[in-house]
Design a protein around this motif. Structure first.
Motif, short mmCIF file in Angstrom:
data_model
loop_
_atom_site.label_atom_id
_atom_site.label_comp_id
_atom_site.label_asym_id
_atom_site.label_seq_id
_atom_site.Cartn_x
_atom_site.Cartn_y
_atom_site.Cartn_z
N THR A 19 0.79 -1.23 0.00
CA THR A 19 0.00 0.00 0.00
C THR A 19 0.82 1.28 0.00
O THR A 19 0.41 2.28 -0.58
N MET A 20 1.99 1.26 0.66
CA MET A 20 2.78 2.49 0.81
C MET A 20 4.09 2.46 0.01
O MET A 20 4.81 3.44 -0.01
N HIS A 21 4.41 1.32 -0.57
CA HIS A 21 5.58 1.14 -1.42
C HIS A 21 6.90 1.42 -0.69
O HIS A 21 7.74 2.17 -1.15
N TYR A 22 7.02 0.82 0.52
CA TYR A 22 8.32 0.86 1.19
C TYR A 22 8.53 -0.43 1.97
O TYR A 22 7.58 -1.10 2.36
N ASN A 23 9.79 -0.78 2.16
CA ASN A 23 10.18 -1.96 2.92
C ASN A 23 10.47 -1.57 4.37
O ASN A 23 10.81 -0.43 4.67
N GLN A 24 10.38 -2.56 5.24
CA GLN A 24 10.64 -2.34 6.66
C GLN A 24 12.13 -2.37 6.98
O GLN A 24 12.55 -1.83 7.99
N ALA A 25 12.94 -3.04 6.14
CA ALA A 25 14.37 -3.15 6.46
C ALA A 25 15.18 -3.18 5.17
O ALA A 25 14.71 -3.63 4.13
N VAL A 26 16.41 -2.72 5.28
CA VAL A 26 17.37 -2.82 4.19
C VAL A 26 18.71 -3.21 4.80
O VAL A 26 19.07 -2.75 5.88
N ARG A 27 19.40 -4.08 4.10
CA ARG A 27 20.74 -4.50 4.54
C ARG A 27 21.71 -4.19 3.41
O ARG A 27 21.47 -4.53 2.25
N ILE A 28 22.80 -3.53 3.77
CA ILE A 28 23.89 -3.27 2.83
C ILE A 28 25.16 -3.74 3.52
O ILE A 28 25.63 -3.11 4.47
N GLY A 29 25.67 -4.87 3.10
CA GLY A 29 26.83 -5.45 3.76
C GLY A 29 26.52 -5.78 5.20
O GLY A 29 25.60 -6.51 5.50
N ASP A 30 27.31 -5.19 6.14
CA ASP A 30 27.13 -5.42 7.57
C ASP A 30 26.08 -4.52 8.19
O ASP A 30 25.77 -4.65 9.37
N ARG A 31 25.57 -3.60 7.44
CA ARG A 31 24.69 -2.57 7.99
C ARG A 31 23.23 -2.90 7.70
O ARG A 31 22.86 -3.26 6.59
N VAL A 32 22.39 -2.75 8.74
CA VAL A 32 20.95 -2.96 8.62
C VAL A 32 20.24 -1.71 9.12
O VAL A 32 20.60 -1.19 10.18
N GLU A 33 19.27 -1.24 8.38
CA GLU A 33 18.43 -0.14 8.83
C GLU A 33 16.99 -0.61 8.76
O GLU A 33 16.61 -1.28 7.80
N ILE A 34 16.20 -0.26 9.79
CA ILE A 34 14.79 -0.61 9.76
C ILE A 34 13.96 0.65 9.92
O ILE A 34 14.39 1.63 10.51
N SER A 35 12.76 0.61 9.36
CA SER A 35 11.87 1.77 9.42
C SER A 35 11.22 1.87 10.79
O SER A 35 11.37 0.98 11.63
N GLY A 36 10.49 2.94 11.00
CA GLY A 36 9.83 3.17 12.28
C GLY A 36 8.89 2.04 12.66
O GLY A 36 8.13 1.56 11.84
#
Length: 157
Positions: A19-36
């Motif tokens: 519905t909103m066209h975004y993912n909850q998490a992204v990983r780039i190598g060793d780094r992980v970011e998650i959304s609110g």
């Protein structure tokens, strides 16, 4: 440079991707970011008690971290957003439950914590109708920075 890998948390994350066209998490190598993340269930309903809402927010962070191969034991910093009980105090329940959850999920590892108290901009009548702006409710965990043995995970929650 590593290619980004995107992850949708099963349940509410799948819905947000559609519905909103975004993912909850992204990983780039060793780094992980998650959304609110917040204290909602898969249908974005909030529990009645503040304590249950905070615990569910921690559960949602855990679910989202897991989709990208991380855990609470990887977390080194947390930014947390709240609507305070009063202008000078975040609230006993907020503090007590968050400390309990950190200890339960992270053991002896204590994260760096940065909190933000939001001013209420709505009338109390509006806050009762909108669960995201309830007085005294934990809104969301935001920005977790995680790492294990010098391999940084940066996570936004």
């Amino acid at each position: 440079m590593s290619e980004p890998e995107f992850f949708a948390t099963p349940g509410y994350g799948d819905r947000q991707l559609t519905t909103m066209h975004y993912n909850q998490a992204v990983r780039i190598g060793d780094r992980v970011e998650i959304s609110g993340q917040g204290g909602w269930d898969d249908d974005f309903r909030f529990p009645e008690s503040l304590e249950d809402e905070i615990v569910r927010a921690f559960d949602n962070v855990e679910r989202t971290l897991a989709t990208a191969g991380a855990t609470w034991r990887d977390v080194v910093a947390v930014d947390s957003y709240h609507i305070p009980d009063s202008p000078d105090f975040i609230g006993e329940v907020h503090n007590r439950v968050m400390v309990e959850q950190f200890r339960k999920r992270m053991g002896d590892r204590a994260p760096h914590l940065d909190g933000d108290r939001r001013r209420r901009t709505r009338r109390p009548e509006d806050a009762r109708r909108d669960p995201r702006h309830r007085r005294g409710r934990k809104r969301r965990l935001s920005e977790l920075i995680a790492g294990e043995a010098g391999l940084p995970y940066r996570t936004r929650a």
